[in-house]
Design a protein around this motif. Structure first.
Motif, mmCIF file in Angstrom:
data_model
loop_
_atom_site.group_PDB
_atom_site.id
_atom_site.type_symbol
_atom_site.label_atom_id
_atom_site.label_comp_id
_atom_site.label_asym_id
_atom_site.label_seq_id
_atom_site.Cartn_x
_atom_site.Cartn_y
_atom_site.Cartn_z
ATOM 1 N N LEU A 69 0.826 -1.206 0.000
ATOM 2 C CA LEU A 69 0.000 0.000 0.000
ATOM 3 C C LEU A 69 0.864 1.261 0.000
ATOM 4 O O LEU A 69 0.551 2.247 -0.684
ATOM 5 N N ILE A 70 1.960 1.234 0.762
ATOM 6 C CA ILE A 70 2.870 2.385 0.783
ATOM 7 C C ILE A 70 3.496 2.580 -0.591
ATOM 8 O O ILE A 70 3.610 3.712 -1.090
ATOM 9 N N SER A 71 3.895 1.490 -1.237
ATOM 10 C CA SER A 71 4.465 1.580 -2.580
ATOM 11 C C SER A 71 3.470 2.187 -3.564
ATOM 12 O O SER A 71 3.824 3.063 -4.363
ATOM 13 N N ILE A 72 2.226 1.725 -3.504
ATOM 14 C CA ILE A 72 1.190 2.254 -4.406
ATOM 15 C C ILE A 72 0.974 3.749 -4.158
ATOM 16 O O ILE A 72 0.868 4.550 -5.093
ATOM 17 N N GLY A 73 0.942 4.126 -2.886
ATOM 18 C CA GLY A 73 0.753 5.532 -2.554
ATOM 19 C C GLY A 73 1.890 6.401 -3.059
ATOM 20 O O GLY A 73 1.663 7.497 -3.610
ATOM 21 N N CYS A 74 3.129 5.933 -2.907
ATOM 22 C CA CYS A 74 4.289 6.689 -3.381
ATOM 23 C C CYS A 74 4.301 6.781 -4.908
ATOM 24 O O CYS A 74 4.639 7.830 -5.480
ATOM 25 N N LEU A 75 3.949 5.690 -5.574
ATOM 26 C CA LEU A 75 3.895 5.710 -7.040
ATOM 27 C C LEU A 75 2.827 6.695 -7.529
ATOM 28 O O LEU A 75 3.022 7.392 -8.536
ATOM 29 N N TYR A 76 1.713 6.751 -6.815
ATOM 30 C CA TYR A 76 0.680 7.723 -7.178
ATOM 31 C C TYR A 76 1.217 9.147 -7.036
ATOM 32 O O TYR A 76 0.977 10.007 -7.895
ATOM 33 N N PHE A 77 1.965 9.397 -5.961
ATOM 34 C CA PHE A 77 2.552 10.721 -5.725
ATOM 35 C C PHE A 77 3.484 11.116 -6.863
ATOM 36 O O PHE A 77 3.503 12.266 -7.304
ATOM 37 N N VAL A 78 4.249 10.164 -7.369
ATOM 38 C CA VAL A 78 5.255 10.462 -8.401
ATOM 39 C C VAL A 78 4.642 10.537 -9.788
ATOM 40 O O VAL A 78 4.982 11.419 -10.589
ATOM 41 N N PHE A 79 3.703 9.623 -10.102
ATOM 42 C CA PHE A 79 3.259 9.468 -11.494
ATOM 43 C C PHE A 79 1.874 10.034 -11.790
ATOM 44 O O PHE A 79 1.420 9.928 -12.924
ATOM 45 N N ARG A 80 1.218 10.639 -10.820
ATOM 46 C CA ARG A 80 -0.103 11.184 -11.105
ATOM 47 C C ARG A 80 0.014 12.381 -12.065
ATOM 48 O O ARG A 80 0.911 13.205 -11.957
ATOM 49 N N ASN A 81 -0.887 12.429 -12.999
ATOM 50 C CA ASN A 81 -1.003 13.553 -13.949
ATOM 51 C C ASN A 81 0.260 13.786 -14.786
ATOM 52 O O ASN A 81 0.547 14.922 -15.170
ATOM 53 N N ILE A 82 1.011 12.729 -15.077
ATOM 54 C CA ILE A 82 2.196 12.922 -15.910
ATOM 55 C C ILE A 82 1.835 12.742 -17.390
ATOM 56 O O ILE A 82 0.831 12.112 -17.729
ATOM 57 N N ASP A 83 2.677 13.303 -18.232
ATOM 58 C CA ASP A 83 2.526 13.181 -19.681
ATOM 59 C C ASP A 83 3.429 12.042 -20.156
ATOM 60 O O ASP A 83 4.656 12.132 -20.064
ATOM 61 N N ILE A 84 2.821 10.959 -20.620
ATOM 62 C CA ILE A 84 3.591 9.780 -21.029
ATOM 63 C C ILE A 84 4.579 10.127 -22.146
ATOM 64 O O ILE A 84 5.715 9.629 -22.161
ATOM 65 N N VAL A 85 4.184 10.986 -23.062
ATOM 66 C CA VAL A 85 5.074 11.358 -24.170
ATOM 67 C C VAL A 85 6.334 12.036 -23.640
ATOM 68 O O VAL A 85 7.457 11.714 -24.057
#
Length: 357
Positions: free
Chosen positions: A10-26
């Motif tokens: 759960l901590i890993s998922i939360g941290c990944l959300y913090f880093v990768f939310r609303n990013i531009d894949i391109v």
């Protein structure tokens, strides 16, 4: 599965959300494409060298128990750190003790005690590096503007630096007392721990006993000097590795900036997470980059975090799997190392890593 495993996930998922939310894949893919891969190859070699340096330090810790060469210790060290990257609960420390104990006929308890002492040295070194950062780094004028993007701030770092100085002093006092007055120190600790639940006090006393056993190998000042020297070499090389990775992205940040990011990642891997430190490691790198370059696009920062993590994880994991094959061990064997001693793993919650990475 144990509750701790799911908490880590759960901590890993939360941290990944913090880093990768609303990013531009391109933009993220463009970042991965634009990196200087020659720099990354050099960084991978440097990262592997930190494990070789750890083997050299371990040699001096094990010398009073059994004289071993650097070549004896590299396989066990590499296998242990590979296991930390692939298995839950940071099992690599005990696996390293198991491998060297099986191969060189050394008591697993004594071997594990030296690894506990290594972790103490790592923590003291990292806290010392944090203090250096606070004293000598030039904080970016725009770092407050990035407070919403990075959880780091000059005020937080200054407070952490002051706290780290107190913690280092406290640890050193306890270690000296354990070394010089082991029985009295243990008796005092037992009295202080009495109000706590029995399971907590029992594990704390076992951890204290591991410290005491590990300290017994430091029979001379010469051993202590070598321990300090190799600890500084290990973490200094880790800082150089991070500095090279940053330059691979044309981020001309100072060496002290790379030191701060090494400190943040080393503490991030102590947080419960999925195997391979996925999530907390990425969050620590992202926070470090945004602290120094708060206006950087988050998609670019996410790409830097991905590459940083892969450079630190992949070379050691592949080398560990190679040594596992070379030593005629199976992954299943190390995955089920002596279940009767599984409780020892619960003592590793204080680990730093670092750099376990």
């Amino acid at each position: 599965m144990k509750l701790k495993f799911w908490i880590g996930m759960l901590i890993s998922i939360g941290c990944l959300y913090f880093v990768f939310r609303n990013i531009d894949i391109v933009k993220l893919l463009e970042t991965l494409h634009s990196v200087n891969y020659l720099y990354l190859l050099f960084a991978m070699a440097l990262q592997l060298s930190t494990i070789w340096l750890r083997a050299e330090r371990w040699k001096y810790l094990l010398a009073p128990i059994k004289p071993l060469t650097f070549h004896h210790l590299v396989p066990a060290t590499m296998i242990g750190f590979m296991a930390n990257n692939l298995l839950p609960a940071r099992a690599g420390e005990f696996i390293r003790a198991y491998v060297i104990g099986k191969k060189e006929h050394i008591s697993k308890t004594s071997s594990f005690a030296t690894i506990i002492l290594e972790r103490v040295c790592d923590m003291i070194t990292m806290l010392g590096f944090l203090l250096l950062v606070v004293l000598f780094i030039r904080f970016p004028q725009t770092s407050y503007a990035g407070a919403s993007a990075s959880f780091l701030s000059p005020d937080l770092l200054k407070k952490a630096g002051g706290l780290s100085a107190l913690i280092v002093l406290g640890i050193l006092v306890v270690l000296v007392l354990l070394k010089e007055f082991p029985q009295k120190t243990t008796a005092i600790a037992r009295r202080l721990l009495q109000p706590l639940p029995q399971s907590i006090s029992h594990n704390a006393l076992k951890l204290l006993e591991s410290f005491r056993t590990g300290l017994q190998v430091l029979k001379t000042g010469r051993h202590l000097l070598f321990l300090i020297f190799w600890s500084l070499m290990i973490w200094g090389m880790a800082v150089v590795t991070g500095w090279v990775i940053l330059h691979a992205f044309a981020l001309n940040l100072s060496f002290m900036a790379a030191m701060l990011m090494t400190v943040t990642t080393s503490f991030s891997v102590a947080i419960p997470s999925s195997p391979g430190y996925i999530g907390p490691f990425h969050a620590a790198i992202s926070a470090g980059v945004l602290f120094f370059v708060p206006d950087m696009d988050k998609s670019v920062v996410a790409g830097i975090a991905i590459v940083f993590h892969l450079v630190c994880i992949v070379p050691i994991t592949l080398a560990g799997l190679y040594y596992l094959w070379k030593e005629n061990l199976s992954f299943a064997e190390i995955q089920h190392v002596d279940k009767n001693e599984e409780e020892v793993n619960s003592q590793k919650d204080f680990r730093v890593h670092p750099a376990d990475v």
